[in-house]
Design a protein around this motif. Structure first.
Motif, PDB file in Angstrom:
ATOM      1  N   GLN A 126       0.824  -1.210   0.000  1.00  0.00           N
ATOM      2  CA  GLN A 126       0.000   0.000   0.000  1.00  0.00           C
ATOM      3  C   GLN A 126       0.858   1.260   0.000  1.00  0.00           C
ATOM      4  O   GLN A 126       0.520   2.249  -0.661  1.00  0.00           O
ATOM      5  CB  GLN A 126      -0.928  -0.004   1.218  1.00  0.00           C
ATOM      6  N   ALA A 127       1.966   1.248   0.742  1.00  0.00           N
ATOM      7  CA  ALA A 127       2.871   2.400   0.746  1.00  0.00           C
ATOM      8  C   ALA A 127       3.449   2.624  -0.651  1.00  0.00           C
ATOM      9  O   ALA A 127       3.559   3.767  -1.122  1.00  0.00           O
ATOM     10  CB  ALA A 127       3.989   2.190   1.759  1.00  0.00           C
ATOM     11  N   PHE A 128       3.810   1.536  -1.332  1.00  0.00           N
ATOM     12  CA  PHE A 128       4.330   1.637  -2.697  1.00  0.00           C
ATOM     13  C   PHE A 128       3.282   2.245  -3.631  1.00  0.00           C
ATOM     14  O   PHE A 128       3.597   3.139  -4.444  1.00  0.00           O
ATOM     15  CB  PHE A 128       4.737   0.249  -3.186  1.00  0.00           C
ATOM     16  N   GLU A 129       2.036   1.789  -3.523  1.00  0.00           N
ATOM     17  CA  GLU A 129       0.975   2.318  -4.375  1.00  0.00           C
ATOM     18  C   GLU A 129       0.733   3.801  -4.108  1.00  0.00           C
ATOM     19  O   GLU A 129       0.537   4.593  -5.042  1.00  0.00           O
ATOM     20  CB  GLU A 129      -0.324   1.532  -4.161  1.00  0.00           C
ATOM     21  N   ILE A 130       0.741   4.204  -2.845  1.00  0.00           N
ATOM     22  CA  ILE A 130       0.508   5.617  -2.507  1.00  0.00           C
ATOM     23  C   ILE A 130       1.615   6.490  -3.079  1.00  0.00           C
ATOM     24  O   ILE A 130       1.350   7.530  -3.708  1.00  0.00           O
ATOM     25  CB  ILE A 130       0.392   5.790  -0.983  1.00  0.00           C
ATOM     26  N   HIS A 131       2.875   6.085  -2.872  1.00  0.00           N
ATOM     27  CA  HIS A 131       3.997   6.886  -3.391  1.00  0.00           C
ATOM     28  C   HIS A 131       3.949   6.970  -4.921  1.00  0.00           C
ATOM     29  O   HIS A 131       4.210   8.037  -5.497  1.00  0.00           O
ATOM     30  CB  HIS A 131       5.320   6.281  -2.933  1.00  0.00           C
ATOM     31  N   TRP A 132       3.605   5.868  -5.558  1.00  0.00           N
ATOM     32  CA  TRP A 132       3.532   5.860  -7.027  1.00  0.00           C
ATOM     33  C   TRP A 132       2.382   6.742  -7.508  1.00  0.00           C
ATOM     34  O   TRP A 132       2.517   7.495  -8.471  1.00  0.00           O
ATOM     35  CB  TRP A 132       3.368   4.423  -7.516  1.00  0.00           C
TER      36      TRP A 132
END
Length: 599
Positions: A126-132
């Motif tokens: 989820q952190a990866f998706e938010i940053h992307w």
């Protein structure tokens, strides 16, 4: 015990290392090949690589590497659970209480590791998706705003629909879909290899008449799923187009609703509710018709997938029943076989069962790629050549055309000079190109050519007949396009008093949709207050006082000339009362001719 758990657990780390290196390398090579050989691969690469590029930051690649490791760990945990099922059911069949208690302890360890891995994987994913999403939102928004593509895009032969949806909704779907499909495919392929090995060990021969099929279960599951996948692709292919239309038609209907809300007063004055209702009904009917087509196709697609999946449930038990009843294998072997068969079948079926998701993803990918293409094309449209000239307006050889007639220009070969403190009034009959000329001078009109030298950036302000008031507090609307802070309040308050808007001085911190709160006359006065605050070198006014009476118009123009004596003014207007505030007039005839005279 049928299984050396110490050996299995210790070999898991080595398995993870080898699998990580192989899966990572194969995935990178496959993506690169697809990006070079397929259209959707190129679209994916175009949206993805700038974010993953290590020259920008190593963070995204490291996050992907960790997610890959966690995905592989999930596969390995499933393999270990498969062996646990074997030992657990064998202990039950043998009535071995000691082995039963040991297996419960092993389950506790495996379950704890599984829960911890799942939570870590969820958080990192989820952190990866938010940053992307944040990065991609900023990139596409900036791409849309750069070079006035958000405005000039309407002049394309095939303008894109609903850019707001592409930025807000499609980015979210693209990021989530990319991660889900990528790691789903990797997990499916790794699981396929891991459980095929187990199934190969547990699978026995199958006699069909005089023919003996070795490792029958492995052969059957592969043949079964490959045929089922080909059928699913054939049935599901129309879903790509239907999902694309679903997004487009939904956005079109939503846009009609938003437009009705924004123009509610005009519609109410015209009593046009019936016409608007018909427009909304037509757009909604198109959306519903596509939904029915999508539902009918999904019924066929899901019906095929569910039938295939349900038939596959009994396969391993039917094939292993004879060996179990003959004593060749134990109950644990049957249960492990059933689980391995299910994992192999699910892995092989990933691309079949995910076809609908991939269809939606393709539609999203196409819309985002088309959005970027449209922005590039909009910026590439022709326009007058603009150069920065901080203290003058020079117009050399400017031609302005209608969109549908490039042979007969509205304005031909215009030459003009304006110096600080000078003011120019543009007049002409309706349709002669007065406002279009201002658009050309701003670099917005694509059907124009020539050279314009003028103050640029914050040193030039264009005031339209209906001023734009951004969402937010009044301070933001008043200072636009500059940024104001509470330290600027004395200047803002003075500008409000000067433009007879003193009743708004206490509302600077109040957020509102000011275009709805203020009358058109108040909005035009606020635009003049904006000029007083920004103090530009040149001001272009397009019927900027049309909603005021002649007395207020006189006061506003007098205020500009007295407060900004060195600023240049270029006004479009019809009233003769404006003549007193301008030294020259540019008269257009709408057939290419023009004439400059002193006032």
């Amino acid at each position: 015990m049928d299984l050396n758990w110490h050996q299995q657990l210790s070999s898991s780390l080595l398995w993870l290392l080898y699998s990580f290196l192989i899966a990572g390398s194969v995935s990178a090579v496959l993506i690169y090949i697809l990006a070079r050989t397929t259209q959707w691969g190129r679209q994916f690469w175009r949206l993805t690589w700038p974010y993953l590029d290590p020259r920008r930051s190593w963070g995204p690649l490291l996050s992907l590497a960790l997610q890959l490791l966690l995905a592989l760990a999930a596969v390995r945990m499933t393999v270990l659970f498969s062996y646990w099922y074997q030992g657990f059911y064998n202990a039950l069949q043998a009535l071995n209480a000691g082995a039963f208690r040991i297996m419960l302890g092993v389950f506790g360890i495996l379950a704890t590791i599984h829960v911890a891995r799942s939570l870590i994987d969820y958080y990192i994913g989820q952190a990866f998706e938010i940053h992307w999403r944040v990065w991609l939102n900023e990139r596409l928004t900036e791409d849309w705003l750069a070079g006035s593509a958000y405005y000039r895009g309407q002049f394309l032969d095939d303008p894109i629909d609903n850019p707001d949806q592409r930025i807000e909704l499609d980015i979210t779907a693209f990021v989530a879909g990319s991660r889900a499909l990528a790691f789903g495919a990797i997990s499916a392929l790794v699981s396929l290899v891991a459980f095929t090995q187990i199934l190969w060990i547990q699978s026995g021969p199958l006699t069909l008449g005089s023919i003996e099929v070795p490792r029958a279960m492995v052969m059957l599951v592969y043949a079964y799923v490959i045929v089922a996948t080909l059928l699913a692709f054939k049935v599901g292919h129309p879903l790509i187009r239907l999902n694309f239309l679903a997004e487009q038609l939904t956005a079109n209907f939503r846009y009609a609703l938003v437009r009705l809300r924004e123009n509610a007063e005009n519609v109410a004055f015209y009593q046009g509710a019936a016409v608007e209702r018909q427009t909304l009904a037509t757009r909604f009917a198109a959306f519903i018709a596509n939904q029915w087509a999508l539902i009918r196709r999904m019924v066929k697609f899901d019906g095929l997938n569910l039938t295939i999946s349900q038939i596959a449930v009994i396969f391993p038990f039917m094939l292993q029943a004879q060996r179990f009843f003959s004593g060749a294998i134990k109950l644990g072997d049957v249960m492990q076989t059933a689980q391995a068969f299910g994992q192999v079948q699910d892995s092989l079926s990933f691309f079949r069962t995910s076809y609908d998701t991939f269809a939606q993803y393709r539609a999203t990918l196409t819309r985002l790629d088309g959005f970027q293409d449209a922005n590039q094309q909009a910026r590439a449209l022709p326009h007058v050549q603009t150069r920065s000239q901080p203290d003058a307006l020079h117009i050399d050889g400017v031609n302005v055309y209608r969109p549908d007639d490039q042979e007969h220009p509205l304005l031909r070969d215009l030459h003009l000079r304006l110096t600080p403190s000078q003011a120019l009034l543009i007049k002409g009959p309706s349709g002669s190109g007065k406002t279009t000329l201002l658009r050309a001078l701003a670099g917005l009109w694509p059907h124009a050519d020539g050279l314009v030298q003028r103050p640029t950036q914050a040193q030039a302000l264009f005031l339209s007949q209906r001023p734009y008031l951004p969402l937010g507090d009044l301070r933001t609307a008043l200072a636009y396009p500059a940024h104001a802070t509470p330290a600027d309040d004395p200047r803002l308050i003075e500008a409000l008093h000067q433009t007879q808007l003193g009743h708004l001085t206490k509302a600077l911190d109040q957020p509102n949709d000011w275009s709805r709160v203020l009358s058109l006359g108040e909005q035009q006065r606020l635009a003049f207050a904006r000029v007083l605050f920004n103090r530009p070198a040149i001001v272009f006014l397009d019927e900027a006082t049309s909603a005021t009476d002649e007395g207020l118009e006189h006061a506003l123009y007098t205020l500009l000339r007295e407060t900004l004596p060195n600023s240049m003014l270029v006004s479009v207007g019809h009233r003769s009362t404006l003549d007193a505030f301008h030294g020259h007039v540019l008269r257009l005839d709408g057939h290419g001719g023009w004439q400059i005279a002193a006032l």
